[in-house]
Design a protein around this motif. Structure first.
Motif, PDB file in Angstrom:
ATOM      1  N   ASP A 172       0.266  -1.102  -0.016  1.00 18.53           N
ATOM      2  CA  ASP A 172       0.211  -0.286   0.083  1.00 18.53           C
ATOM      3  C   ASP A 172       1.305   1.299  -0.062  1.00 18.53           C
ATOM      4  N   ARG A 173       0.267   2.243  -0.941  1.00 24.31           N
ATOM      5  CA  ARG A 173       1.282   3.786  -0.901  1.00 24.31           C
ATOM      6  C   ARG A 173       0.565   4.592   0.515  1.00 24.31           C
ATOM      7  N   ILE A 174       1.287   5.423   0.816  1.00 24.84           N
ATOM      8  CA  ILE A 174       0.951   6.575   1.409  1.00 24.84           C
ATOM      9  C   ILE A 174       0.966   7.527   1.190  1.00 24.84           C
ATOM     10  N   LEU A 175       0.476   8.797   1.686  1.00 23.19           N
ATOM     11  CA  LEU A 175      -0.419   9.958   1.030  1.00 23.19           C
ATOM     12  C   LEU A 175      -0.386  10.785   2.500  1.00 23.19           C
ATOM     13  N   VAL A 176       0.274  12.289   2.297  1.00 22.77           N
ATOM     14  CA  VAL A 176       0.141  13.127   2.784  1.00 22.77           C
ATOM     15  C   VAL A 176      -0.980  14.358   2.308  1.00 22.77           C
ATOM     16  N   SER A 177      -1.659  15.166   2.771  1.00 21.37           N
ATOM     17  CA  SER A 177      -2.272  16.061   2.042  1.00 21.37           C
ATOM     18  C   SER A 177      -1.535  17.219   2.306  1.00 21.37           C
TER      19      SER A 177
END
Lengths: 339, 339
Positions: A172-177
């Motif tokens: 899975d990938r991790i995003l930040v806004s």
């Protein structure tokens, strides 16, 4: 809105907390007046609320002790709303109601309390939240530091909508806004303990639109707002709960220049600094592009910052120099009373 | 119950509030362990709760700053549960869930925090309430006085069940479920400010069984638990909200001897002293006998203490000497931090 308050007291006294006339006036004139909504009734012990049919009731609670009470970008009142709303938003719920418990110190300037209530009311309105119940306690001089707030947020969500740590998978990938650490850095500056000031503002804001943008994405596993302990602490929570490794790529993590400089100067790490208006999301790798596109529509600085790995519960940072270093779990508190 | 805690820290430090490992350990070992229930999940931002079909959601909130933290008859933990449960009980709701926000001072003995959590857990179990969400903030030494708690209670009730100030009519009778002022007097003694001690215990308790006994009575108009400001303050709230006069009969108001003596000695009036386990009810005159009988089954010392009159918003006491005196609204706080 009712006519301007007749309340003339300039400072909080112990009698404002005794259950009698002065307390009723303080609550009615400083709080109820600006929080006005069809559900709030200061004459009842408990309030009845409508529940949408077929949706799940979702609840969260938070305490707020931020120092100073007012800081660039907000105050303890707006922060309390954003903190509460964001905890509901990240589980996919629509925030609807809030309760408010106020601890206030004898001698506090009523103008500060009014500004707190006003900001809280404005933030609640912007987020579509009604403050439906409250309580006020006055403590003696020196017993609490101006104001502490405690809130409970009540929202509703579809039961089909389930984002949780146990859905996270390897790959899975991790995003930040958006850029991290702005709230922590702004509070640090606002305290003026370090002898200089800057233009830095707290990122304190609702993440409702970010959460809504992601909620529609098939493959969204989990969302969290990185507050106390910052991005690194969210990474550790994920590692701890899943047993997986978290790899973050330093060069991809957005940090604004002012935060970077101030942290460099004072020996703090932006990855451990609190945000109050950002969201970290974990998405399936094949949903990553769609998620990032959707997120950038409402949060242009959103970024893909890392991934979930099979190498056991640890958090690793791929540094800008091409090396790797472990991001340890926070032990000492770098900055108490940040929220 | 899980095996005995591995948590070995003896005092609260700022690091217990930073969002990192120590905070997780403190929360898991001191709170979550004893509060264990199917809904509590310390790894999520917000929790989903079941709602009974066809019932109204009812919510209340309260803050607790009682000093001392531990007193004869309870501590801040049990008090927080009783205060929360009672606010739901008096509107005819069945308490079901609770959120808990904790403010704790750096340096506090962990044993005190454990006893608080243990009493809170026990009281919640007795009342059938699950603590479903929590938050902990640690503030510096001197910044808060040991522990403050803030709770939100969530319950459910039939929408047919509507007890409210606006149902009160002239001629209605006023009942109380037992002797008044015991919590206030016990706290006063526990502080030892006055140089003597007694056997007096706080009446801190759930009023669920009293409320349930009354809820079935046709003609029940309104219930309230007299906390801060005591019975006299509830009388003023009724007078203020309805515009009616409240007449109380001194000789009929139950006050235990120890409370009477201590108040006499120190110049306090038991009618303004807090209770934490009593209920005041207003019932139609023709339902008074049935209500009193039902109430006495669960609260033998319950009494008919007054009535609602048409003579305008005022509270009058018919004294034991046959005279009448106005019971003024509370102005100065006789005893701050009573709850």
């Amino acid at each position: 809105m009712r006519p301007r308050s007749e309340f003339r007291d300039t400072h909080v006294s112990l009698a404002h907390g005794n259950g009698g006339r002065l307390m009723r006036e303080l609550i009615d004139e400083v709080f109820a007046r600006v929080l006005e909504n069809p559900f709030l009734d200061t004459t009842t012990d408990a309030v009845s609320l409508p529940t949408p049919i077929g949706e799940e009731l979702v609840v969260t609670t938070d305490g707020f002790t931020v120092k100073p009470l007012e800081f660039p970008g907000g105050n303890i009142g707006s922060l309390a709303v954003h903190g509460t709303v964001n905890d509901l938003a990240v589980v996919g719920a629509m925030p609807r109601f809030m309760t408010l418990s106020v601890f206030v110190e004898e001698g506090l300037d009523i103008a500060v309390l009014r500004r707190t209530a006003d900001s809280l009311a404005e933030a609640a309105r912007e987020c579509g939240v009604s403050v439906v119940a409250g309580d006020t306690k006055v403590v003696g001089r020196g017993e609490c530091d101006g104001i502490y707030l405690s809130t409970t947020g009540i929202g509703f969500k579809s039961s089909a909508c389930r984002f949780a740590l146990d859905r996270i998978q390897v790959g899975d990938r991790i995003l930040v806004s958006g850029p991290v650490g702005e709230h922590g850095a702004a509070i640090m500056l606002a305290r003026q303990e370090f002898g200089f000031r800057g233009d830095l503002k707290s990122d304190s804001a609702s993440v409702l639109k970010e959460a809504r943008a992601l909620t529609g994405i098939v493959g969204l596993r989990f969302m969290r707002d990185p507050t106390r302990g910052g991005l690194a602490t969210v990474a550790h929570e994920i590692a701890h709960a899943t047993g997986f490794g978290i790899r973050l790529v330093e060069a991809h993590i957005p940090v604004n220049d002012a935060v970077h400089s101030i942290c460099e100067l004072l020996g703090f790490d932006p990855l451990y600094m609190a945000c109050e208006g950002r969201i970290v999301a974990v998405v399936a790798s094949d949903a990553c592009d769609a998620a990032l596109t959707a997120l950038r529509r409402v949060a242009p600085a959103a970024a893909l910052i890392g991934e979930i790995r099979a190498d056991g519960p640890q958090v690793t940072l791929e540094t800008s120099f091409g090396g790797q270093r472990a991001l340890d779990e926070l032990e000492e508190d770098p900055l108490p009373r940040i929220c």
